[in-house]
Design a protein around this motif. Structure first.
Motif, PDB file in Angstrom:
ATOM      1  N   GLN A 174      -4.855  -3.536  -7.189  1.00 38.22           N
ATOM      2  CA  GLN A 174      -3.491  -3.050  -7.452  1.00 38.22           C
ATOM      3  C   GLN A 174      -2.549  -3.386  -6.296  1.00 38.22           C
ATOM      4  N   VAL A 175      -3.084  -3.267  -5.078  1.00 33.73           N
ATOM      5  CA  VAL A 175      -2.272  -3.612  -3.907  1.00 33.73           C
ATOM      6  C   VAL A 175      -1.936  -5.100  -3.914  1.00 33.73           C
ATOM      7  N   ALA A 176      -2.936  -5.927  -4.219  1.00 28.48           N
ATOM      8  CA  ALA A 176      -2.702  -7.373  -4.262  1.00 28.48           C
ATOM      9  C   ALA A 176      -1.699  -7.730  -5.351  1.00 28.48           C
ATOM     10  N   LEU A 177      -1.791  -7.046  -6.501  1.00 31.06           N
ATOM     11  CA  LEU A 177      -0.849  -7.297  -7.589  1.00 31.06           C
ATOM     12  C   LEU A 177       0.579  -6.946  -7.188  1.00 31.06           C
ATOM     13  N   LYS A 178       0.742  -5.835  -6.477  1.00 32.48           N
ATOM     14  CA  LYS A 178       2.075  -5.435  -6.012  1.00 32.48           C
ATOM     15  C   LYS A 178       2.611  -6.428  -4.974  1.00 32.48           C
ATOM     16  N   GLU A 179       1.750  -6.930  -4.084  1.00 33.61           N
ATOM     17  CA  GLU A 179       2.189  -7.930  -3.107  1.00 33.61           C
ATOM     18  C   GLU A 179       2.678  -9.198  -3.802  1.00 33.61           C
ATOM     19  N   THR A 180       1.965  -9.601  -4.858  1.00 32.44           N
ATOM     20  CA  THR A 180       2.388 -10.777  -5.619  1.00 32.44           C
ATOM     21  C   THR A 180       3.719 -10.520  -6.319  1.00 32.44           C
ATOM     22  N   SER A 205      16.468  -6.104  -5.168  1.00 32.79           N
ATOM     23  CA  SER A 205      16.391  -4.718  -5.615  1.00 32.79           C
ATOM     24  C   SER A 205      15.508  -3.923  -4.678  1.00 32.79           C
ATOM     25  N   SER A 206      15.743  -2.624  -4.628  1.00 34.10           N
ATOM     26  CA  SER A 206      14.931  -1.743  -3.787  1.00 34.10           C
ATOM     27  C   SER A 206      13.469  -1.806  -4.223  1.00 34.10           C
ATOM     28  N   TRP A 207      12.564  -1.884  -3.274  1.00 34.38           N
ATOM     29  CA  TRP A 207      11.148  -1.927  -3.597  1.00 34.38           C
ATOM     30  C   TRP A 207      10.622  -0.584  -4.094  1.00 34.38           C
ATOM     31  N   PHE A 208      11.345   0.475  -3.815  1.00 34.48           N
ATOM     32  CA  PHE A 208      10.857   1.810  -4.161  1.00 34.48           C
ATOM     33  C   PHE A 208      11.561   2.389  -5.388  1.00 34.48           C
ATOM     34  N   THR A 209      12.847   2.088  -5.568  1.00 32.52           N
ATOM     35  CA  THR A 209      13.591   2.652  -6.703  1.00 32.52           C
ATOM     36  C   THR A 209      13.965   1.609  -7.746  1.00 32.52           C
ATOM     37  N   SER A 210      13.782   0.343  -7.426  1.00 32.53           N
ATOM     38  CA  SER A 210      14.136  -0.772  -8.315  1.00 32.53           C
ATOM     39  C   SER A 210      15.641  -0.877  -8.567  1.00 32.53           C
ATOM     40  N   ARG A 258       0.830  -1.202   0.000  1.00 36.34           N
ATOM     41  CA  ARG A 258       0.000   0.000   0.000  1.00 36.34           C
ATOM     42  C   ARG A 258       0.865   1.253   0.000  1.00 36.34           C
ATOM     43  N   ASN A 259       1.955   1.237   0.744  1.00 40.36           N
ATOM     44  CA  ASN A 259       2.860   2.394   0.777  1.00 40.36           C
ATOM     45  C   ASN A 259       3.518   2.639  -0.578  1.00 40.36           C
ATOM     46  N   ILE A 260       3.782   1.559  -1.306  1.00 38.60           N
ATOM     47  CA  ILE A 260       4.466   1.698  -2.592  1.00 38.60           C
ATOM     48  C   ILE A 260       3.515   2.221  -3.671  1.00 38.60           C
ATOM     49  N   VAL A 261       2.338   1.638  -3.773  1.00 33.93           N
ATOM     50  CA  VAL A 261       1.412   2.019  -4.854  1.00 33.93           C
ATOM     51  C   VAL A 261       0.615   3.270  -4.521  1.00 33.93           C
ATOM     52  N   GLY A 262       0.567   3.658  -3.224  1.00 32.29           N
ATOM     53  CA  GLY A 262      -0.131   4.882  -2.854  1.00 32.29           C
ATOM     54  C   GLY A 262      -1.507   4.626  -2.273  1.00 32.29           C
ATOM     55  N   ASP A 263      -2.032   5.629  -1.578  1.00 34.84           N
ATOM     56  CA  ASP A 263      -3.325   5.475  -0.899  1.00 34.84           C
ATOM     57  C   ASP A 263      -4.495   5.393  -1.877  1.00 34.84           C
TER      58      ASP A 263
END
Length: 313
Positions: free
Chosen positions: A47-53, A79-84, A36-41
């Motif tokens: 989208q959150v579930a897709l990012k978790e996967t 790799s960094s979760w935020f900057t890749s 949730r923090n990565i994809v935004g509020d």
């Protein structure tokens, strides 16, 4: 000696594995909704579930840790979760700045503290009193306070040094020297007096030993006694203190690098911790623990070389 080194390396690997496991599971327990923090509020639950996967957060934590261990053994820390950005690349670009600063400070501390400590132990006069007072003052003032004073006076007011780092990829030696001088001075002020106090105590203890009186009775010169015998016997205590100071510096530079805007490990660690960027945090922790293990091994080897009793044991 080879057996001793292999034994210490084996115990170091055990420590490295234990710290990695503890850090990984603590990060998992305290991370919250990272996706949730990565994809935004504003992101949808899909989208959150897709990012978790994508990040593997939907997998069992034990399986994720084993995957991380297998990758780390190949030199792949993820790799960094935020900057890749690959964690190995992020560390490789920042470790030299931190290491040059810390080891430059430690070499200077070792030389200056030894000279001052020996002078204080031999003279027992005003030099001794200055060292003791300086040790109290040096221990009571945090390194980041000294850093703020230095950057305010020498950089901002007098303009003798840049207020922020000019180190960048391909930067020349001048940029490194100008950018690291004030941080190194801050570490020196914070470490010399404490190191000198410990060396002073160790030298005084050796000067009171029977072997020193025996050497003097044989007519051996005082300088030879001091530098060939006393200082060698007092060195293990000084090395232990210096190794502890170096380990403490690895934590202290986090704030110091932020003050001087140095592109070192400190700002990377702070940003990754705030964001709960687990791959980067794991990489920083492993690097720090590895440095501590190597430093302790080097100190043990030096102590064995200096002290025959340690070699025998």
């Amino acid at each position: 000696m080879i057996k001793f080194i292999l034994k210490r390396l084996g115990s170091g690997l055990v420590v490295l594995f234990a710290v990695s496991a503890l850090t990984f599971f603590l990060l998992y327990a305290s991370s919250g909704s990272i996706a949730r923090n990565i994809v935004g509020d504003q992101a949808t639950p899909e989208q959150v579930a897709l990012k978790e996967t994508e990040l593997g957060l939907d997998q069992p934590v034990l399986g994720r840790y084993l995957d991380w261990v297998l990758g780390a053994l190949r030199g792949d820390f993820g790799s960094s979760w935020f900057t890749s950005e690959p964690v190995a690349n992020a560390l490789a670009t920042r470790i030299p700045v931190t290491m040059v600063m810390v080891f430059t400070a430690m070499i200077l501390i070792a030389i200056i503290a030894t000279l001052i400590g020996v002078a204080a132990a031999v003279k027992r006069g005003w030099v001794d009193r200055v060292v003791q007072v300086g040790a109290i003052i040096g221990d009571s003032i945090p390194g980041f306070v000294i850093g703020v004073i230095l950057v305010t006076v020498l950089a901002i007011q007098l303009g003798m040094f840049p207020a922020t780092s000019t180190i960048s990829p391909g930067a020349g030696a001048e940029a490194w020297v100008l950018s690291l001088t004030l941080p190194v001075i801050a570490l020196l002020i914070n470490g010399v007096t404490g190191g000198a106090q410990q060396i002073r105590s160790a030298v005084i203890k050796q000067l009171e030993r029977d072997y020193v009186r025996t050497l003097r009775s044989r007519g051996i010169k005082e300088g030879e006694i001091l530098f060939k015998h006393v200082l060698r016997s007092a060195a293990p205590a000084g090395l232990t203190v210096l190794s502890l100071q170096l380990i403490g510096m690895l934590g202290g530079v986090v704030i110091l690098e932020s003050i001087f805007a140095l592109p070192g490990i400190g700002p990377l660690a702070v940003a990754a911790t705030v964001q709960s960027d687990q791959p980067v945090v794991m990489g920083v922790v492993m690097y720090t623990v590895a440095v501590v293990i190597v430093v302790n091994l080097i100190v043990d080897l030096l102590n064995g070389w200096l002290n025959p009793k340690v070699r025998a044991s």
